[in-house]
Scaffold this motif. Structure first.
Motif, short mmCIF file in Angstrom:
data_model
loop_
_atom_site.label_atom_id
_atom_site.label_comp_id
_atom_site.label_asym_id
_atom_site.label_seq_id
_atom_site.Cartn_x
_atom_site.Cartn_y
_atom_site.Cartn_z
N ARG A 72 -64.13 -28.84 25.08
CA ARG A 72 -63.81 -27.47 25.49
C ARG A 72 -64.98 -26.87 26.24
NH1 ARG A 72 -61.50 -27.49 20.00
NH2 ARG A 72 -59.25 -27.13 20.10
N GLN A 73 -64.77 -26.59 27.52
CA GLN A 73 -65.82 -26.07 28.39
C GLN A 73 -66.05 -24.58 28.13
OE1 GLN A 73 -67.46 -28.26 30.38
NE2 GLN A 73 -66.11 -29.85 29.53
N PRO A 74 -67.23 -24.07 28.47
CA PRO A 74 -67.49 -22.63 28.31
C PRO A 74 -66.49 -21.79 29.10
CG PRO A 74 -69.52 -23.82 28.74
CD PRO A 74 -68.41 -24.78 28.97
N GLU A 75 -66.08 -20.68 28.54
CA GLU A 75 -65.10 -19.81 29.18
C GLU A 75 -65.72 -19.08 30.38
OE1 GLU A 75 -64.91 -19.27 24.64
OE2 GLU A 75 -66.42 -19.22 26.22
N LYS A 76 -64.92 -18.94 31.43
CA LYS A 76 -65.35 -18.15 32.59
C LYS A 76 -64.90 -16.70 32.47
CE LYS A 76 -65.49 -22.04 35.81
NZ LYS A 76 -64.98 -22.59 37.10
N SER A 77 -63.94 -16.44 31.61
CA SER A 77 -63.44 -15.08 31.43
C SER A 77 -62.84 -14.93 30.04
CB SER A 77 -62.38 -14.74 32.48
OG SER A 77 -61.18 -15.44 32.20
N MET A 78 -62.54 -13.70 29.64
CA MET A 78 -61.91 -13.46 28.35
C MET A 78 -60.52 -14.09 28.28
SD MET A 78 -64.16 -11.87 26.55
CE MET A 78 -63.10 -11.48 25.16
N ASP A 79 -59.88 -14.28 29.41
CA ASP A 79 -58.55 -14.90 29.42
C ASP A 79 -58.58 -16.33 28.89
OD1 ASP A 79 -57.47 -12.63 30.50
OD2 ASP A 79 -57.55 -13.33 32.58
N ALA A 80 -59.75 -16.95 28.90
CA ALA A 80 -59.86 -18.34 28.47
C ALA A 80 -60.26 -18.49 27.00
CB ALA A 80 -60.87 -19.07 29.36
N VAL A 81 -60.45 -17.37 26.31
CA VAL A 81 -60.87 -17.44 24.90
C VAL A 81 -59.82 -18.16 24.07
CG1 VAL A 81 -61.27 -16.06 22.82
CG2 VAL A 81 -62.36 -15.42 24.98
N ASP A 82 -60.28 -19.12 23.27
CA ASP A 82 -59.41 -19.91 22.41
C ASP A 82 -59.96 -19.85 20.98
OD1 ASP A 82 -57.34 -22.33 22.18
OD2 ASP A 82 -59.16 -22.91 21.12
N ALA A 83 -59.10 -19.56 20.03
CA ALA A 83 -59.56 -19.35 18.65
C ALA A 83 -60.20 -20.60 18.06
CB ALA A 83 -58.39 -18.90 17.77
N ASP A 84 -59.60 -21.76 18.31
CA ASP A 84 -60.15 -23.00 17.74
C ASP A 84 -61.50 -23.34 18.36
OD1 ASP A 84 -57.96 -23.31 16.09
OD2 ASP A 84 -56.88 -24.59 17.50
N ALA A 85 -61.61 -23.14 19.68
CA ALA A 85 -62.88 -23.42 20.35
C ALA A 85 -63.98 -22.50 19.84
CB ALA A 85 -62.72 -23.28 21.86
#
Length: 221
Positions: A72-85
């Motif tokens: 799981r790559q670092p998020e570029k925005s809040m839209d990419a936030v994933d609970a498991d990650a």
């Protein structure tokens, strides 16, 4: 002098262990790949600490950590936030540090200067965040910083000469940063280890509970 390096098979951990051994320090190294120490598994942390009962370490350094977990790559925005990650980031980079302090911290010397340091990251600084992104990693490292700050207050009551700090190692040329280092000047693991050990050598008990970079400058929380 006795030192304990957690994550001793990694780039910075191995370089730090080698430098300390070259200075005549008795180094104990633990890692997941060689010894089965996994900071996300509380039983392995407790078991390894129990095996070291009776030691009195002058220096404990946690060099474990990860930017990319399970692909799981670092998020570029809040839209990419994933609970498991996000949970995985906290398990290693925050909760894992708390477990390390809980179980290995009691092995710090109590009758002399003793340092417990953990590798954090500048991106975990709330005050220094002007770019956004990397939500889970930033938040987990910020949580780690709070854990270290809180533990430093408790450890001051056990030993007034104790020093607990968070350290930013720089952008180091390791597998952790390889994909993201092109936009930043990098340093070698050995350079980082040398610089971090120099920072540690200069710390005093008044510095306990603080955050420093590899150049010896304080990093804002």
């Amino acid at each position: 002098m006795q030192a304990l390096i957690l994550g001793a098979s990694g780039g910075i951990g191995a370089a730090m262990a080698a430098r300390l051994e070259g200075q005549g320090v008795a180094v104990t190294g633990l890692s997941r790949s060689r010894d089965g120490l996994d900071l996300t598994q509380a039983d392995t942390v407790a078991d390894h600490a129990a095996r070291l009962a009776g030691h009195s370490f002058d220096l404990i350094v946690n060099t474990t950590g990860a930017l990319v977990i399970d692909g799981r790559q670092p998020e570029k925005s809040m839209d990419a936030v994933d609970a498991d990650a996000m949970a995985a980031q906290f398990a290693l980079n925050a909760t894992g540090v708390a477990l390390a302090i809980r179980h290995f911290g009691p092995l710090l010397a109590r009758d002399r200067r003793a340092v417990l340091a953990s590798l954090s990251a500048r991106v975990g600084s709330i005050g220094d965040n002007d770019l956004g992104g990397w939500v889970a990693y930033r938040a987990a490292k910020a949580a780690q910083n709070q854990i270290i700050r809180t533990a430093s207050i408790e450890y001051r009551r056990r030993n007034r000469q104790s020093i607990l700090v968070a350290l930013h190692p720089g952008t180091v040329a390791t597998s952790l940063s390889a994909k993201y280092a092109s936009r930043h000047p990098t340093i070698t693991p050995d350079h980082s280890a040398e610089a971090l050990l120099a920072v540690i050598d200069r710390l005093t008990p008044e510095d306990s509970g603080s955050f420093w970079d590899w150049k010896g400058a304080r990093v804002p929380w």
